[in-house]
Design a protein around this motif. Sequence first.
Motif, short mmCIF file in Angstrom:
data_model
loop_
_atom_site.label_atom_id
_atom_site.label_comp_id
_atom_site.label_asym_id
_atom_site.label_seq_id
_atom_site.Cartn_x
_atom_site.Cartn_y
_atom_site.Cartn_z
N ILE A 5 0.83 -1.21 0.00
CA ILE A 5 0.00 0.00 0.00
C ILE A 5 0.87 1.26 0.00
CG2 ILE A 5 -1.93 -1.15 1.14
CD1 ILE A 5 -1.02 0.33 3.73
N SER A 6 2.12 1.12 -0.45
CA SER A 6 3.06 2.24 -0.40
C SER A 6 2.59 3.42 -1.24
CB SER A 6 4.44 1.78 -0.85
OG SER A 6 4.40 1.26 -2.18
N MET A 7 1.79 3.16 -2.26
CA MET A 7 1.30 4.27 -3.10
C MET A 7 0.51 5.28 -2.28
SD MET A 7 -2.01 2.78 -5.17
CE MET A 7 -1.07 1.65 -6.16
N MET A 8 -0.10 4.83 -1.17
CA MET A 8 -0.87 5.74 -0.35
C MET A 8 0.01 6.81 0.29
SD MET A 8 -4.01 5.07 -0.75
CE MET A 8 -4.70 6.07 0.57
N ASP A 9 1.24 6.46 0.62
CA ASP A 9 2.17 7.47 1.15
C ASP A 9 2.48 8.52 0.10
OD1 ASP A 9 2.32 6.19 3.62
OD2 ASP A 9 3.97 4.89 2.97
N ASP A 10 2.64 8.09 -1.15
CA ASP A 10 2.90 9.04 -2.23
C ASP A 10 1.71 9.97 -2.43
OD1 ASP A 10 5.35 7.81 -2.63
OD2 ASP A 10 4.56 6.44 -4.15
N PHE A 11 0.50 9.40 -2.40
CA PHE A 11 -0.70 10.23 -2.55
C PHE A 11 -0.82 11.22 -1.40
CE2 PHE A 11 -2.56 6.61 -5.16
CZ PHE A 11 -2.49 7.32 -6.36
N TYR A 12 -0.48 10.77 -0.20
CA TYR A 12 -0.58 11.66 0.96
C TYR A 12 0.42 12.82 0.84
CZ TYR A 12 -0.97 13.24 5.78
OH TYR A 12 -1.19 14.00 6.90
N ALA A 13 1.63 12.50 0.41
CA ALA A 13 2.65 13.54 0.25
C ALA A 13 2.22 14.59 -0.76
CB ALA A 13 3.97 12.90 -0.17
N LYS A 14 1.45 14.17 -1.76
CA LYS A 14 0.96 15.09 -2.79
C LYS A 14 -0.39 15.71 -2.42
CE LYS A 14 3.23 12.39 -6.42
NZ LYS A 14 3.02 11.48 -7.59
N ARG A 53 -10.94 20.23 5.92
CA ARG A 53 -10.11 19.21 6.56
C ARG A 53 -8.66 19.64 6.60
NH1 ARG A 53 -14.44 16.06 5.12
NH2 ARG A 53 -14.79 14.41 6.65
N ASP A 54 -7.94 19.14 7.61
CA ASP A 54 -6.54 19.49 7.78
C ASP A 54 -5.61 18.59 6.98
OD1 ASP A 54 -7.22 21.51 9.58
OD2 ASP A 54 -7.17 20.12 11.29
N LYS A 55 -6.10 17.44 6.54
CA LYS A 55 -5.25 16.53 5.79
C LYS A 55 -6.08 15.80 4.74
CE LYS A 55 -5.50 12.57 9.01
NZ LYS A 55 -4.68 11.64 9.81
N PRO A 56 -5.43 15.16 3.76
CA PRO A 56 -6.16 14.44 2.70
C PRO A 56 -7.01 13.32 3.28
CG PRO A 56 -3.85 14.72 2.11
CD PRO A 56 -3.97 15.12 3.55
N TYR A 57 -8.04 12.95 2.53
CA TYR A 57 -8.93 11.90 2.98
C TYR A 57 -9.05 10.80 1.94
CZ TYR A 57 -12.38 14.36 0.05
OH TYR A 57 -13.03 14.96 -1.01
N ALA A 58 -9.49 9.63 2.40
CA ALA A 58 -9.76 8.49 1.53
C ALA A 58 -11.17 7.99 1.85
CB ALA A 58 -8.74 7.37 1.74
N VAL A 59 -12.05 8.04 0.85
CA VAL A 59 -13.40 7.52 0.99
C VAL A 59 -13.36 6.03 0.64
CG1 VAL A 59 -15.80 7.68 0.21
CG2 VAL A 59 -14.39 9.74 0.37
N VAL A 60 -13.88 5.18 1.51
CA VAL A 60 -13.84 3.74 1.31
C VAL A 60 -15.27 3.21 1.21
CG1 VAL A 60 -13.08 1.53 2.26
CG2 VAL A 60 -11.72 3.60 2.67
N LEU A 61 -15.57 2.51 0.11
CA LEU A 61 -16.92 1.95 -0.02
C LEU A 61 -16.95 0.75 -0.95
CD1 LEU A 61 -18.24 2.92 -2.98
CD2 LEU A 61 -18.34 5.09 -1.82
N ALA A 62 -17.91 -0.13 -0.69
CA ALA A 62 -18.19 -1.25 -1.59
C ALA A 62 -19.28 -0.81 -2.55
CB ALA A 62 -18.64 -2.47 -0.80
N ASN A 63 -19.14 -1.19 -3.83
CA ASN A 63 -20.03 -0.64 -4.84
C ASN A 63 -20.60 -1.73 -5.75
OD1 ASN A 63 -21.22 1.66 -6.08
ND2 ASN A 63 -19.79 1.48 -7.79
N ASP A 64 -20.87 -2.91 -5.17
CA ASP A 64 -21.37 -4.00 -6.02
C ASP A 64 -22.73 -4.53 -5.56
OD1 ASP A 64 -20.35 -5.06 -3.70
OD2 ASP A 64 -19.30 -6.72 -4.65
N GLN A 65 -23.47 -3.69 -4.83
CA GLN A 65 -24.82 -4.08 -4.44
C GLN A 65 -25.79 -3.86 -5.59
OE1 GLN A 65 -22.94 -1.71 -2.92
NE2 GLN A 65 -23.00 -1.90 -0.69
N SER A 66 -27.01 -4.35 -5.41
CA SER A 66 -28.06 -4.17 -6.42
C SER A 66 -28.54 -2.72 -6.39
CB SER A 66 -29.22 -5.12 -6.14
OG SER A 66 -30.20 -5.02 -7.14
N ALA A 67 -28.53 -2.07 -7.55
CA ALA A 67 -28.85 -0.63 -7.63
C ALA A 67 -30.25 -0.40 -8.17
CB ALA A 67 -27.82 0.06 -8.53
#
Length: 299
Positions: A99-108, A178-192
């Motif tokens: 998950i190292s890419m998350m550190d890069d995203f946070y730095a940016k 917000r004081d810092k970047p955020y990550a929205v986490v969700l499952a998206n495979d339910q019946s719509a």
Amino acid sequence: MNRFFSKIFLFLLNSLSRLSWKNAFRLSSALKWLLFDLIGYRKEVIRMNLKNSFPEKSDAELKVIAENFYLHFTDIIVETIKFRTASPEVVRDRLQGDISMMDDFYAKKTNIIYLMGHRGNWELANLFSSLSFTHECIVVYRPLQNKESDEWFINLRTRFGATLVPMNQIFKELQKPRDKPYAVVLANDQSANPGTAFWTTFLNQDTGIFRGVETIARRYNLTVLYADFSKVANKRGYYHVDITTITDEPKTVPNNFILKKQAGILEENINTQPHNWLWSHRRWKHKKPALLKPEQLAI
């Protein structure tokens, strides 16, 4: 279930969370026999979902997938109970990956929206995210009707600092400073809802997909990532995460590109490890409308 019995049931769950992992999986095996072999919980739904998704497979092959899914399903139940009190070290040990890419995203200072399907243990995924990401984790969920059960899951999902937000409040939540970047986490495979969903072919069937993710990503210019959670072979209760970038330019990609790409990745993952998905869900209960609006199509 009235309030009194709800409290007794949840007290029992909290007590079971202190079982050893070995005994927890013994409980899962017993629960698999009770739910599927004795009661036959949603076995017809599971059978039809598998048959329609894998028309090329024989009945014998489908039966093997179903049997493996039954145990996976009850494992998720007991694992989730265990994670109610599991230590951070246990959570990190049972879900691993780069998950190292998350550190890069946070730095940016890049804000993220994380998509996932109902593969692996999604409660573990939520806990792992809030433990391991430097971003503020915003977990999108659907509140349960039973107040006591809803509170139990809220306490589980926010144990390590995640912010839990109902889907109908996510736009309001993301407008907050917000004081810092955020990550929205969700499952998206339910019946719509068929009248507003994006329609595509998924697992050989007409399938509607919630368009909220596309709207959120475009409105707030969020980099879109997809996380897959595969089961580690011969290590019951262990998972591996693989992260794919869907787009870092959500405002420029074609209509419903994000959703179509997500569906394609999820389908590939399911084909690789077919028992590892929520086959008991009535995913295809809605039929594709005869006429679709332009926003329901891919360009």
